[in-house]
Design an enzyme around this catalytic site. Structure first.
Site, mmCIF file in Angstrom:
data_model
loop_
_atom_site.group_PDB
_atom_site.id
_atom_site.type_symbol
_atom_site.label_atom_id
_atom_site.label_comp_id
_atom_site.label_asym_id
_atom_site.label_seq_id
_atom_site.Cartn_x
_atom_site.Cartn_y
_atom_site.Cartn_z
ATOM 1 N N ARG A 199 0.823 -1.213 0.000
ATOM 2 C CA ARG A 199 0.000 0.000 0.000
ATOM 3 C C ARG A 199 0.861 1.269 0.000
ATOM 4 N NH1 ARG A 199 -5.253 -1.860 3.783
ATOM 5 N NH2 ARG A 199 -6.169 -3.055 2.059
ATOM 6 N N TYR A 208 -5.974 -1.098 -6.904
ATOM 7 C CA TYR A 208 -5.363 -2.324 -6.361
ATOM 8 C C TYR A 208 -4.771 -2.142 -4.970
ATOM 9 C CZ TYR A 208 -0.834 -1.304 -8.998
ATOM 10 O OH TYR A 208 0.322 -0.802 -9.523
ATOM 11 N N GLU A 209 -4.498 -3.268 -4.353
ATOM 12 C CA GLU A 209 -4.066 -3.295 -2.935
ATOM 13 C C GLU A 209 -5.094 -2.624 -2.034
ATOM 14 O OE1 GLU A 209 -1.845 -5.287 -2.859
ATOM 15 O OE2 GLU A 209 -0.748 -5.063 -4.735
ATOM 16 N N GLY A 210 -6.368 -2.857 -2.335
ATOM 17 C CA GLY A 210 -7.454 -2.216 -1.590
ATOM 18 C C GLY A 210 -7.848 -0.927 -2.279
#
Lengths: 586, 586
Positions: free
Chosen positions: A295, A438-440
């Site tokens: 993140r 992406y990555e949340g």
């Protein structure tokens, strides 16, 4: 696209002048790292990013990654550039010295990462995710697995992936259904299909190591029943070479909006042999080790895109002759003035500049805390970890939202030419777009911030973050700026504290506002603090440039915080009251 | 991408309930047009957009337009769909009855245009620009040219283009260098190269009619020396057929970010025979006839994209199961709840909805003024023209900025899947991006608004616009809403009036802020007025839905105006003070 030039002068100002790295390293017992060494690494990193990686970016987008007979190929030059990267030791910057890594401080590695992100996001992604995988293995895997895999991942001889998402389990990992069946030898057979696996296959290395989330047969339901498995593409031989192929294959690669040179794979695990990483049913914690690092790194991608777009727009605005400036003719001997003299073009350029430099300072302040978390005293480590936890969703969510906004401004400066692929400006918009997802997704970042990091925490993370920013304010010498910064930080802290009282639905309804409100406030403090430091700079353009950019930020960008603040205490009733039929007047 | 469904219920609410079309048509002596006929046209337009045009959109993006041996081909089905469009008379909606057009009111045609824009922006663009060309020829060309070309352009048997931009003359048309040399027969030979010519060539029709800006040999320098020439691809024969080819060729087509199915051509005029449209050296006025129409239509493209993205996001949010809603389990028998129950997802959907419906109402209010300009009394015509002039840059600039913001929200609702081309959501982002750039960048719209329409005008345009919105307020019956709307409109009018005093540089520095400030204020008035009207609706979901969406707009979106307002009176000093070296710390 104009040639990318790493913003070394600004990086040096932030690292040496604003963050006072020499003192920082001395405190951490990292006396080997002085200003000279840091500058040397920045210079070498810049050379690599500018000369090797950046020239591959435009053509990489046109060629894209391809799946041919089950194997992924990447665009011309990508694999060769990676081999040079590995040979020069760049991949090993942050790896543990126990496994042949260089154990460099994050404050040294992060600026180099920014350069790679600016130069070629698709190319950078493979190495970035490998670093996250390395972290998870280092922290959670047993010594056997470490011995077999870690040195090769750290050197970059092999790369690692994160295999989390499934078609029906993205944000909600509790829904994932990939199965892990125990074998008698202690290994597991993994069966299931994973999607959106970046660099799930490629032509850069002999082997690829997949970290896969799956469920054991007796696992409890939901996220408490997820375990993490290391699943190699090829089984390593005892001599370090490559043995038999595991039953993991690429089903397809996605046709995407951007990062087209990065292969985004559907990975099929068909009884593939895997090895448990960490405890059974504790996969979520292992996953978060990767995820939190990723993140931050995705936030850095946002910054990389902002800087690249700013540079492109600045060069074009200086060269493009069109109309006369409203303040009077600027270049009498030309048919028109460069558009950089147009006030509205300057508004766009300065917006990019203020956000680029503000985000860079935020990222390097974060990197300094990463150094402390790794090398500091136990008490300092604890505080640094707390600050990092709080800032991660802000860095990821805000800096990637800015990546999209700023790269769109870059296109706008180019006018119609910005829409043409050849210039590279629109590619930055397309490449930036994934970073918000992406990555949340950034909505998930906002929820993480307001619920896990703010409301459900006892308040330590908020207080530790406040303390860090306050310490920067205490170092300031200009009383006016200090007062402004204090007022801003106090306003933010009071609002955040008050927010903690709200119920879960109201929090969710205001989460996005709080993330942006926080970011604009904290960037305001950072800008005032940087402008204060710059008053003592002996570089004339830094001295006046930071002052002017700070003034621009305070006047033109900081007021955005008030729009977000308006929504903080309004609750979510307006969101929830709308009935299904009202959405489309059925 | 979910199936596009034209938002007919909302269109009918705006047209019949809010704008009271029946009364409007009666006043204009257009008694043929009643509610039933309008609804019938909307239904037929919807059927065509939904069933014929929309299904071509996704594949059209993948195939793109191609240049083969000097001729452009468009994706499968595009030409056939156009033939059906022409056969069914859609192209002739707005054309003059003197040349076989249908002379429909704009309030009827504009909703159909919105549908086409939603369904397939690339496909729509050819017809849209043809309509602008028709306007210019109708208003400025001599009877000979009209007789030869107009009926065929109005029917759609041929299409028209706008050839303005050159590599070094975009915003600044004074720099254009295409030459027109007089022939003895009164025609001209045009030589020069034009770029960014949408549908400069295609495989839809036998002939293409180019409207080309060029300079006569004795022309004064700058924009006062530009003339407009009609230059056909093929010379028409007396029997209406196609004769010899003119020396105009396609040099290349652009590789673009989006609208890939629309051929964007470099057009080379190599002594091509052209015919003067309007007076010599008066080309700019002719060009603005096309351009102003095109600017409104590009604003409509923004709206079309917003609606398409909203529909996609809404459908997905209702279907995608992920996590439980924070307010409690919504669908006990499923493993997770549809994400539409997540407050942050509702924030995104309602933002799209509030902007879509607000922009639609603004566009149809504008279309009503277009009707008046065409069919009203002289005094009314004059006022309508004034309002249209003022609103054009707002409609173009704001609605296309919203097109990008809202289509990006649509991607965000989809999470990672939004980045995958197959879903069609990212295509909307890419297609929307051009609308902020062409027909004058949005920075140019903002400058046009604040300088030509506000500061340099005597104030009539501002006052006429105020009067129109005030008349909508006077029709309201809910006293609270009426007071709110009055306060908002008064605040805006006062700010605009005060702004007029500023110098050119300060105006340019605040232009973008004023455009957005104006748009959010005027949309606020529109929303309050619509919600007032909806109180009397007998459609339950319209009644409550408009009230709830209005409340959402006032609470969550209207506060953005204050951020823009903050900048209105700050001058441009902060923009101008930054030295060249400070931009990149040379």
């Amino acid at each position: 696209m104009p040639q990318y030039i790493a913003p070394i002068k600004d990086m040096q100002f932030v690292l040496h002048d604003w963050l006072n790295l020499s003192e920082h390293y001395q405190k951490l017992g990292l006396e080997d790292f002085d200003q000279e060494l840091v500058n040397e690494i920045l210079q070498q990193g810049a050379k690599f990013a500018e000369e090797v990686i950046a020239p591959l970016n435009r053509e990489g987008d046109e060629q894209g990654a391809k799946l041919i007979d089950g194997n992924v190929t990447t665009p011309d030059g990508f694999a060769e550039a990676y081999k040079e990267y590995v040979a020069n030791g760049w991949n090993a910057m942050l790896g543990s010295a126990d496994y042949e890594g260089q154990d460099l401080p994050n404050t040294v590695a992060v600026p180099v990462h920014e350069m790679l992100d600016s130069a070629n996001l698709s190319w950078r992604l493979t190495g970035m995710l490998n670093e996250s995988a390395i972290l998870a293995i280092t922290k959670h895997a047993n010594d056997d697995l470490k011995r077999t895999y870690l040195a090769k991942l750290i050197s970059g001889e092999w790369t690692g992936t994160m295999c989390l998402t499934e078609p029906h389990a993205g944000t909600d990992l509790s829904l994932l259904s990939t199965k892990a069946i125990p074998n008698e030898d202690g290994s597991f057979n993994i069966t299931g299909s994973k999607i959106f696996i970046s660099s799930g296959d490629h032509d850069w290395t002999d082997n690829i190591i997949h970290l896969v989330l799956a469920r054991l047969p007796d696992a409890p339901p939901g996220v408490k029943g997820i375990s993490l498995f290391l699943t190699p593409k090829f089984f390593p031989l005892d001599d370090g070479g490559i043995g038999q192929r595991n039953s993991v294959t690429v089903g397809s690669i996605e046709k995407k909006m951007g990062i087209k040179a990065s292969p985004t794979c559907v990975m099929n695990f068909d009884g593939a042999q895997g090895f448990l990483v960490g405890e059974a049913n504790n996969g979520l914690a292992c996953m978060f080790t990767m995820m939190n690092d990723a993140r931050f790194q995705v936030g850095m991608q946002g910054l990389g895109i902002i800087e690249a777009s700013y540079q492109g727009a600045l060069t074009y605005a200086r060269e493009r002759l069109q109309s006369r400036a409203p303040q009077g003719v600027q270049e009498q001997n030309k048919k028109a003035d460069p558009i950089i003299h147009q006030p509205d073009v300057r508004r766009m350029l300065l917006t990019q500049k203020a956000i680029a430099e503000g985000c860079r300072a935020l990222a390097l302040l974060y990197a300094q805390q990463m150094d402390i978390e790794r090398f500091g005293t136990d008490e300092d480590k604890h505080k640094a970890k707390s600050v990092i936890s709080f800032l991660t969703p802000i860095v990821k969510g805000f800096m990637t939202d800015m990546g999209s906004e700023m790269s769109n401004l870059g296109v706008q400066v180019f006018g119609g030419h910005g829409f043409i692929r050849e210039w590279g400006m629109e590619q930055l918009v397309r490449d930036a777009r994934i970073t918000q997802l992406y990555e949340g997704t950034n909505g998930i970042q906002a929820l993480d911030l307001i619920s896990r990091k703010l409301a459900r925490d006892k308040g330590t993370m908020l207080e530790d973050t406040f303390a860090l920013f306050n310490s920067k304010i205490q170092q300031m010498t200009n009383a006016d700026k200090q007062t402004q910064a204090t007022e801003l930080l106090t306003e933010w802290f009071a609002a955040a504290t008050e927010l903690k009282q709200q119920n879960a639905v109201d929090l969710a309804g205001t989460a996005y506002d709080f993330m942006h409100y926080s970011a604009y406030c904290l960037l305001g403090v950072i800008w005032l603090s940087m402008a204060d430091t710059a008053e003592r700079s002996d570089n004339a353009s830094i001295k006046s440039g930071k002052a002017n950019t700070c003034a621009f930020y305070l006047k033109r960008l900081l007021p955005r915080k008030d729009g977000f603040k308006t929504n903080l205490f309004n609750g979510a009733d307006d969101l929830m009251v709308v009935s299904d039929a009202e959405f489309d007047y059925q």
